[in-house]
Design a protein around this motif. Structure first.
Motif, PDB file in Angstrom:
ATOM      1  N   ALA A 187      64.181  52.381  26.650  1.00 36.55           N
ATOM      2  CA  ALA A 187      64.545  51.442  25.569  1.00 36.55           C
ATOM      3  C   ALA A 187      63.568  51.730  24.389  1.00 36.55           C
ATOM      4  O   ALA A 187      63.926  51.442  23.299  1.00 36.55           O
ATOM      5  N   SER A 188      62.390  51.745  24.669  1.00 36.31           N
ATOM      6  CA  SER A 188      61.181  52.209  23.662  1.00 36.31           C
ATOM      7  C   SER A 188      61.711  53.522  23.129  1.00 36.31           C
ATOM      8  O   SER A 188      61.729  53.550  21.861  1.00 36.31           O
ATOM      9  N   LEU A 189      62.046  54.372  23.587  1.00 33.94           N
ATOM     10  CA  LEU A 189      62.515  55.876  23.135  1.00 33.94           C
ATOM     11  C   LEU A 189      63.744  55.577  22.040  1.00 33.94           C
ATOM     12  O   LEU A 189      63.869  56.200  21.017  1.00 33.94           O
ATOM     13  N   ALA A 190      64.800  54.696  22.524  1.00 37.00           N
ATOM     14  CA  ALA A 190      65.961  54.474  21.585  1.00 37.00           C
ATOM     15  C   ALA A 190      65.591  53.357  20.565  1.00 37.00           C
ATOM     16  O   ALA A 190      66.768  53.232  20.038  1.00 37.00           O
ATOM     17  N   ARG A 191      64.359  52.740  20.634  1.00 38.60           N
ATOM     18  CA  ARG A 191      64.189  51.620  19.545  1.00 38.60           C
ATOM     19  C   ARG A 191      65.124  50.462  19.739  1.00 38.60           C
ATOM     20  O   ARG A 191      65.543  50.165  18.726  1.00 38.60           O
ATOM     21  N   ILE A 192      65.374  50.279  20.866  1.00 37.49           N
ATOM     22  CA  ILE A 192      65.888  48.936  21.227  1.00 37.49           C
ATOM     23  C   ILE A 192      65.024  47.818  21.689  1.00 37.49           C
ATOM     24  O   ILE A 192      64.268  48.077  22.854  1.00 37.49           O
ATOM     25  N   ASN A 193      64.745  46.835  21.207  1.00 37.66           N
ATOM     26  CA  ASN A 193      64.126  45.729  21.639  1.00 37.66           C
ATOM     27  C   ASN A 193      64.795  44.960  22.786  1.00 37.66           C
ATOM     28  O   ASN A 193      65.890  44.504  22.504  1.00 37.66           O
ATOM     29  N   MET A 194      64.276  44.788  23.964  1.00 46.24           N
ATOM     30  CA  MET A 194      64.870  44.249  25.044  1.00 46.24           C
ATOM     31  C   MET A 194      64.080  43.118  25.730  1.00 46.24           C
ATOM     32  O   MET A 194      62.891  43.293  25.724  1.00 46.24           O
ATOM     33  N   SER A 195      64.683  42.181  26.204  1.00 49.80           N
ATOM     34  CA  SER A 195      63.909  41.123  26.812  1.00 49.80           C
ATOM     35  C   SER A 195      63.400  41.501  28.240  1.00 49.80           C
ATOM     36  O   SER A 195      64.146  42.308  28.637  1.00 49.80           O
ATOM     37  N   GLU A 196      62.820  40.639  28.937  1.00 44.96           N
ATOM     38  CA  GLU A 196      62.162  40.797  30.179  1.00 44.96           C
ATOM     39  C   GLU A 196      63.757  40.939  31.236  1.00 44.96           C
ATOM     40  O   GLU A 196      63.711  41.511  31.920  1.00 44.96           O
ATOM     41  N   GLU A 197      64.478  39.810  30.861  1.00 47.00           N
ATOM     42  CA  GLU A 197      65.508  39.764  31.835  1.00 47.00           C
ATOM     43  C   GLU A 197      66.416  40.636  31.759  1.00 47.00           C
ATOM     44  O   GLU A 197      67.279  41.222  32.536  1.00 47.00           O
ATOM     45  N   ASP A 198      66.604  41.275  30.434  1.00 47.92           N
ATOM     46  CA  ASP A 198      67.596  42.534  29.921  1.00 47.92           C
ATOM     47  C   ASP A 198      67.009  43.793  30.752  1.00 47.92           C
ATOM     48  O   ASP A 198      68.080  44.520  31.303  1.00 47.92           O
ATOM     49  N   LEU A 199      65.836  43.913  30.913  1.00 47.74           N
ATOM     50  CA  LEU A 199      65.257  44.991  31.544  1.00 47.74           C
ATOM     51  C   LEU A 199      65.559  44.949  33.015  1.00 47.74           C
ATOM     52  O   LEU A 199      66.047  46.008  33.613  1.00 47.74           O
ATOM     53  N   ASP A 200      65.391  43.769  33.840  1.00 45.86           N
ATOM     54  CA  ASP A 200      65.489  43.520  35.068  1.00 45.86           C
ATOM     55  C   ASP A 200      67.227  43.739  35.366  1.00 45.86           C
ATOM     56  O   ASP A 200      67.603  44.106  36.344  1.00 45.86           O
ATOM     57  N   THR A 201      68.166  43.486  34.443  1.00 46.55           N
ATOM     58  CA  THR A 201      69.304  43.530  34.541  1.00 46.55           C
ATOM     59  C   THR A 201      70.050  45.127  34.612  1.00 46.55           C
ATOM     60  O   THR A 201      70.974  45.251  35.064  1.00 46.55           O
ATOM     61  N   LEU A 202      69.418  45.741  33.865  1.00 45.96           N
ATOM     62  CA  LEU A 202      69.714  47.176  33.510  1.00 45.96           C
ATOM     63  C   LEU A 202      69.306  48.112  34.765  1.00 45.96           C
ATOM     64  O   LEU A 202      69.953  48.978  34.715  1.00 45.96           O
ATOM     65  N   VAL A 203      67.996  47.749  35.450  1.00 51.91           N
ATOM     66  CA  VAL A 203      67.698  48.616  36.582  1.00 51.91           C
ATOM     67  C   VAL A 203      68.982  48.784  37.434  1.00 51.91           C
ATOM     68  O   VAL A 203      69.058  50.107  37.780  1.00 51.91           O
ATOM     69  N   PRO A 204      69.773  47.996  37.816  1.00 49.08           N
ATOM     70  CA  PRO A 204      70.780  48.266  38.976  1.00 49.08           C
ATOM     71  C   PRO A 204      71.878  48.982  38.253  1.00 49.08           C
ATOM     72  O   PRO A 204      72.451  49.728  38.938  1.00 49.08           O
ATOM     73  N   GLU A 205      72.031  48.598  37.005  1.00 48.58           N
ATOM     74  CA  GLU A 205      73.179  49.210  36.166  1.00 48.58           C
ATOM     75  C   GLU A 205      72.791  50.652  36.022  1.00 48.58           C
ATOM     76  O   GLU A 205      73.593  51.822  36.260  1.00 48.58           O
ATOM     77  N   PHE A 206      71.470  51.049  35.762  1.00 55.16           N
ATOM     78  CA  PHE A 206      71.187  52.661  35.445  1.00 55.16           C
ATOM     79  C   PHE A 206      71.319  53.173  37.019  1.00 55.16           C
ATOM     80  O   PHE A 206      71.881  54.515  37.065  1.00 55.16           O
ATOM     81  N   ASN A 207      70.945  52.603  38.012  1.00 53.31           N
ATOM     82  CA  ASN A 207      71.248  53.315  39.330  1.00 53.31           C
ATOM     83  C   ASN A 207      72.421  53.554  39.789  1.00 53.31           C
ATOM     84  O   ASN A 207      72.888  54.440  40.302  1.00 53.31           O
ATOM     85  N   ASN A 208      73.452  52.542  39.458  1.00 49.02           N
ATOM     86  CA  ASN A 208      74.805  52.854  39.674  1.00 49.02           C
ATOM     87  C   ASN A 208      75.512  53.791  39.085  1.00 49.02           C
ATOM     88  O   ASN A 208      76.106  54.793  39.529  1.00 49.02           O
ATOM     89  N   ILE A 209      74.825  54.026  37.480  1.00 43.99           N
ATOM     90  CA  ILE A 209      75.503  55.034  36.967  1.00 43.99           C
ATOM     91  C   ILE A 209      74.992  56.620  37.455  1.00 43.99           C
ATOM     92  O   ILE A 209      75.744  57.452  37.812  1.00 43.99           O
ATOM     93  N   LEU A 210      73.591  56.560  37.942  1.00 46.87           N
ATOM     94  CA  LEU A 210      73.104  57.605  38.490  1.00 46.87           C
ATOM     95  C   LEU A 210      73.671  57.994  39.940  1.00 46.87           C
ATOM     96  O   LEU A 210      74.001  59.249  40.445  1.00 46.87           O
ATOM     97  N   ASN A 211      74.028  56.854  40.678  1.00 46.77           N
ATOM     98  CA  ASN A 211      74.731  57.311  41.811  1.00 46.77           C
ATOM     99  C   ASN A 211      76.163  57.925  41.904  1.00 46.77           C
ATOM    100  O   ASN A 211      76.395  58.698  42.493  1.00 46.77           O
ATOM    101  N   PHE A 212      76.981  57.273  40.784  1.00 46.09           N
ATOM    102  CA  PHE A 212      78.051  57.912  40.367  1.00 46.09           C
ATOM    103  C   PHE A 212      78.104  59.539  40.153  1.00 46.09           C
ATOM    104  O   PHE A 212      78.871  60.072  40.528  1.00 46.09           O
ATOM    105  N   VAL A 213      77.127  59.636  38.922  1.00 48.06           N
ATOM    106  CA  VAL A 213      76.919  61.044  38.831  1.00 48.06           C
ATOM    107  C   VAL A 213      76.663  61.898  40.014  1.00 48.06           C
ATOM    108  O   VAL A 213      77.031  63.195  40.088  1.00 48.06           O
TER     109      VAL A 213
END
Length: 100
Positions: free
Chosen positions: A12-38
């Motif tokens: 998020a920092s590299l993409a210059r996206i401001n994210m709340s703490e709740e959003d970070l926790d929400t995205l962890v499983p989503e990223f992991n699901n994407i990586l598992n699919f790949v």
């Protein structure tokens, strides 16, 4: 490969996206699901499969490349077009030099 909260915050920092703490926790499983699919995709046997650009076979319909001889609709009117140009040189539009 798995992604943790710190990795999501770094992305998020590299993409210059401001994210709340709740959003970070929400995205962890989503990223992991994407990586598992790949990872599942890398297990697919694609030996002998030709690369394709589309699922449906498309072929371009090409026309003959010829100049239209009709003076009203195109072709062979260079002198008329250049008559409107502020500067014409050797049958082309003359333009100011922009690169030194």
């Amino acid at each position: 490969m798995s992604v943790d909260r710190a990795t999501v915050a770094r992305i998020a920092s590299l993409a210059r996206i401001n994210m709340s703490e709740e959003d970070l926790d929400t995205l962890v499983p989503e990223f992991n699901n994407i990586l598992n699919f790949v990872e599942q995709l890398s297990e697919v046997n694609v030996e002998g499969v030709e690369p394709m650009t589309s699922v449906i076979p498309n072929h371009q319909r090409l026309r003959e490349d010829k100049v239209n001889a009709d003076p009203l609709t195109g072709g062979d009117i260079r002198d008329k077009v250049l008559a409107n140009a502020p500067a014409a040189e050797h049958g082309f539009f003359g333009v100011p030099k922009v690169i030194e």
